[in-house]
Motif scaffolding. Sequence first.
Motif, PDB file in Angstrom:
ATOM      1  N   PRO A  40       0.824  -1.212   0.000  1.00  0.00           N
ATOM      2  CA  PRO A  40       0.000   0.000   0.000  1.00  0.00           C
ATOM      3  C   PRO A  40       0.856   1.259   0.000  1.00  0.00           C
ATOM      4  CG  PRO A  40       0.054  -0.967   2.182  1.00  0.00           C
ATOM      5  CD  PRO A  40       0.742  -1.937   1.271  1.00  0.00           C
ATOM      6  N   ALA A  41       0.262   2.348  -0.448  1.00  0.00           N
ATOM      7  CA  ALA A  41       0.945   3.630  -0.452  1.00  0.00           C
ATOM      8  C   ALA A  41       1.282   4.044   0.970  1.00  0.00           C
ATOM      9  CB  ALA A  41       0.058   4.688  -1.114  1.00  0.00           C
ATOM     10  N   PRO A  42       2.375   4.781   1.187  1.00  0.00           N
ATOM     11  CA  PRO A  42       2.701   5.282   2.523  1.00  0.00           C
ATOM     12  C   PRO A  42       1.527   6.067   3.105  1.00  0.00           C
ATOM     13  CG  PRO A  42       4.504   5.691   1.000  1.00  0.00           C
ATOM     14  CD  PRO A  42       3.352   5.207   0.184  1.00  0.00           C
ATOM     15  N   PRO A  43       1.370   6.080   4.434  1.00  0.00           N
ATOM     16  CA  PRO A  43       0.211   6.726   5.050  1.00  0.00           C
ATOM     17  C   PRO A  43       0.001   8.174   4.631  1.00  0.00           C
ATOM     18  CG  PRO A  43       1.367   5.393   6.668  1.00  0.00           C
ATOM     19  CD  PRO A  43       2.203   5.373   5.429  1.00  0.00           C
ATOM     20  N   GLY A  44       1.077   8.949   4.571  1.00  0.00           N
ATOM     21  CA  GLY A  44       0.926  10.345   4.181  1.00  0.00           C
ATOM     22  C   GLY A  44       0.413  10.504   2.772  1.00  0.00           C
ATOM     23  N   VAL A  45       0.898   9.668   1.873  1.00  0.00           N
ATOM     24  CA  VAL A  45       0.443   9.715   0.480  1.00  0.00           C
ATOM     25  C   VAL A  45      -1.019   9.285   0.395  1.00  0.00           C
ATOM     26  CG1 VAL A  45       0.774   8.704  -1.809  1.00  0.00           C
ATOM     27  CG2 VAL A  45       2.762   9.339  -0.432  1.00  0.00           C
ATOM     28  N   GLN A  46      -1.379   8.213   1.127  1.00  0.00           N
ATOM     29  CA  GLN A  46      -2.759   7.741   1.101  1.00  0.00           C
ATOM     30  C   GLN A  46      -3.715   8.800   1.658  1.00  0.00           C
ATOM     31  OE1 GLN A  46      -3.849   4.894  -0.334  1.00  0.00           O
ATOM     32  NE2 GLN A  46      -5.964   5.484   0.104  1.00  0.00           N
ATOM     33  N   ARG A  47      -3.312   9.484   2.729  1.00  0.00           N
ATOM     34  CA  ARG A  47      -4.165  10.543   3.286  1.00  0.00           C
ATOM     35  C   ARG A  47      -4.382  11.661   2.272  1.00  0.00           C
ATOM     36  NH1 ARG A  47      -1.225   9.398   8.072  1.00  0.00           N
ATOM     37  NH2 ARG A  47       0.244  11.100   7.617  1.00  0.00           N
ATOM     38  N   SER A  48      -3.325  12.040   1.586  1.00  0.00           N
ATOM     39  CA  SER A  48      -3.453  13.088   0.567  1.00  0.00           C
ATOM     40  C   SER A  48      -4.365  12.645  -0.561  1.00  0.00           C
ATOM     41  CB  SER A  48      -2.072  13.453   0.006  1.00  0.00           C
ATOM     42  OG  SER A  48      -1.255  14.049   0.988  1.00  0.00           O
ATOM     43  N   LEU A  49      -4.272  11.364  -0.920  1.00  0.00           N
ATOM     44  CA  LEU A  49      -5.128  10.827  -1.973  1.00  0.00           C
ATOM     45  C   LEU A  49      -6.592  10.872  -1.543  1.00  0.00           C
ATOM     46  CD1 LEU A  49      -4.450   9.443  -4.755  1.00  0.00           C
ATOM     47  CD2 LEU A  49      -4.844   7.279  -3.588  1.00  0.00           C
ATOM     48  N   GLU A  50      -6.865  10.458  -0.315  1.00  0.00           N
ATOM     49  CA  GLU A  50      -8.237  10.459   0.186  1.00  0.00           C
ATOM     50  C   GLU A  50      -8.793  11.871   0.327  1.00  0.00           C
ATOM     51  OE1 GLU A  50      -7.745   8.128   3.692  1.00  0.00           O
ATOM     52  OE2 GLU A  50      -7.674   6.228   2.586  1.00  0.00           O
ATOM     53  N   ALA A  51      -7.909  12.847   0.613  1.00  0.00           N
ATOM     54  CA  ALA A  51      -8.362  14.235   0.713  1.00  0.00           C
ATOM     55  C   ALA A  51      -8.838  14.772  -0.631  1.00  0.00           C
ATOM     56  CB  ALA A  51      -7.238  15.112   1.262  1.00  0.00           C
ATOM     57  N   LEU A  52      -8.258  14.261  -1.712  1.00  0.00           N
ATOM     58  CA  LEU A  52      -8.738  14.664  -3.031  1.00  0.00           C
ATOM     59  C   LEU A  52     -10.215  14.332  -3.200  1.00  0.00           C
ATOM     60  CD1 LEU A  52      -5.746  13.550  -5.282  1.00  0.00           C
ATOM     61  CD2 LEU A  52      -6.644  15.876  -5.127  1.00  0.00           C
ATOM     62  N   VAL A  53     -10.637  13.215  -2.617  1.00  0.00           N
ATOM     63  CA  VAL A  53     -12.027  12.783  -2.709  1.00  0.00           C
ATOM     64  C   VAL A  53     -12.889  13.476  -1.661  1.00  0.00           C
ATOM     65  CG1 VAL A  53     -13.571  10.790  -2.552  1.00  0.00           C
ATOM     66  CG2 VAL A  53     -11.350  10.554  -3.673  1.00  0.00           C
ATOM     67  N   SER A  54     -12.472  13.402  -0.394  1.00  0.00           N
ATOM     68  CA  SER A  54     -13.325  13.872   0.695  1.00  0.00           C
ATOM     69  C   SER A  54     -13.389  15.389   0.796  1.00  0.00           C
ATOM     70  CB  SER A  54     -12.832  13.298   2.025  1.00  0.00           C
ATOM     71  OG  SER A  54     -11.506  13.737   2.298  1.00  0.00           O
TER      72      SER A  54
END
Length: 387
Positions: A40-54
């Motif tokens: 999986p993507a590193p946590p910081g990258v995943q959070r940034s990705l999810e922020a694009l959606v949320s």
Amino acid sequence: MNSPSVPGRCRRRTVTAGAAAAVLALLAVASPAVASAPAPAPPGVQRSLEALVSELGVPGALVTVREPGGRTVSGAAGVGDVATGAPVPLDGEVRAGSNTKTFVAVVVLQLVAEGRVRLNSNIEHYLPGLVRGKGIDGRHITVRQLLQQTSGLPNYSDYLGEDVRHFEPRELLDLALRHPAAFRPGTSWQYSNTNYLLAGLLVERVTGHTLAQELDTRIVQRLGLRHTYFPAPGETALRGPHPHGYYRDAGHLLDVTEFDPSWAWAAGQLVSTNADLDTFFTALLTPGRLLPAAQLAQMQAATATADATFGPGARYGLGLVSRPLSCGGRYWGHGGSFPGYETRGGATEDGRAASVAVTEQVTDSARRQHLDDLVDGALCEAAAAAR
């Protein structure tokens, strides 16, 4: 790249903003299953990705990061199909837009290395009598100026409007040449898809093959890119697993995944995936993989300031953009904007690469900056992980 408005005939489904929000809310509960992957993507990258959606409201987002040792990690957020709630494929195919320009520039520079094209020769030498208009003369525009966006040629896609029927490249060129030059060749910098339209025609004239054939033989097959291709004439669907692409119109998301991309041709027609783009940009920065050292150096001679188009500190080489990293150094890539999709990414010379895609064309500065920041963060996290 600049792209036409999406007409009604491209609308496969209309989903209200409320319905989309409900699907995204449901997905937030199930996100571990959607984004699961062996690496999986590193946590910081995943959070940034999810922020694009949320926070920023894109329907779906996906990222792939390559670390210096070759390990690849991926992540996804949102939905791949707003109407059904289907998950985002972790490395789904997307319309890669203006990343196509870097591929085309590589082919031209390969022809330079073979002695078949000269960067400082004028385009008239290769396409006699073709480039003429108000303040426009192909005898005074060099191949180098086409690749570096310093020709002054008007941008044909500024004049397409809602017309996304099938186009032949010469039709697009004729559309551009009805308008005056923006400046004398070599005196300024301005992004114009017409430059790469002509670069594609140059490739076809010099090689005697279609641009699609040359891209496939010289890049796709050489690198073993499994999901990168130039759509065939009349091909409107994506061939492999993919998230749907959307256009936002008055609070509605319109599914624009399938339509004829021929209006983009050499400037932006390519289909690819994040993983394939990471492979491409990593290989490009390795002398001898795609280009000899001399031609790679010419491509990276990023002397044109491109801040207004690509952000602070960006410089444009020959179809290749250089951007500063917050953790030091620079990375090389391009990015693309196409109805239904937006892509950002690139690679560093020590083997890091990151590509992110969202399933809506991004037209506002806040979301563009978020995409750029995500790439920056991913590349910096990859550097930290390698220490």
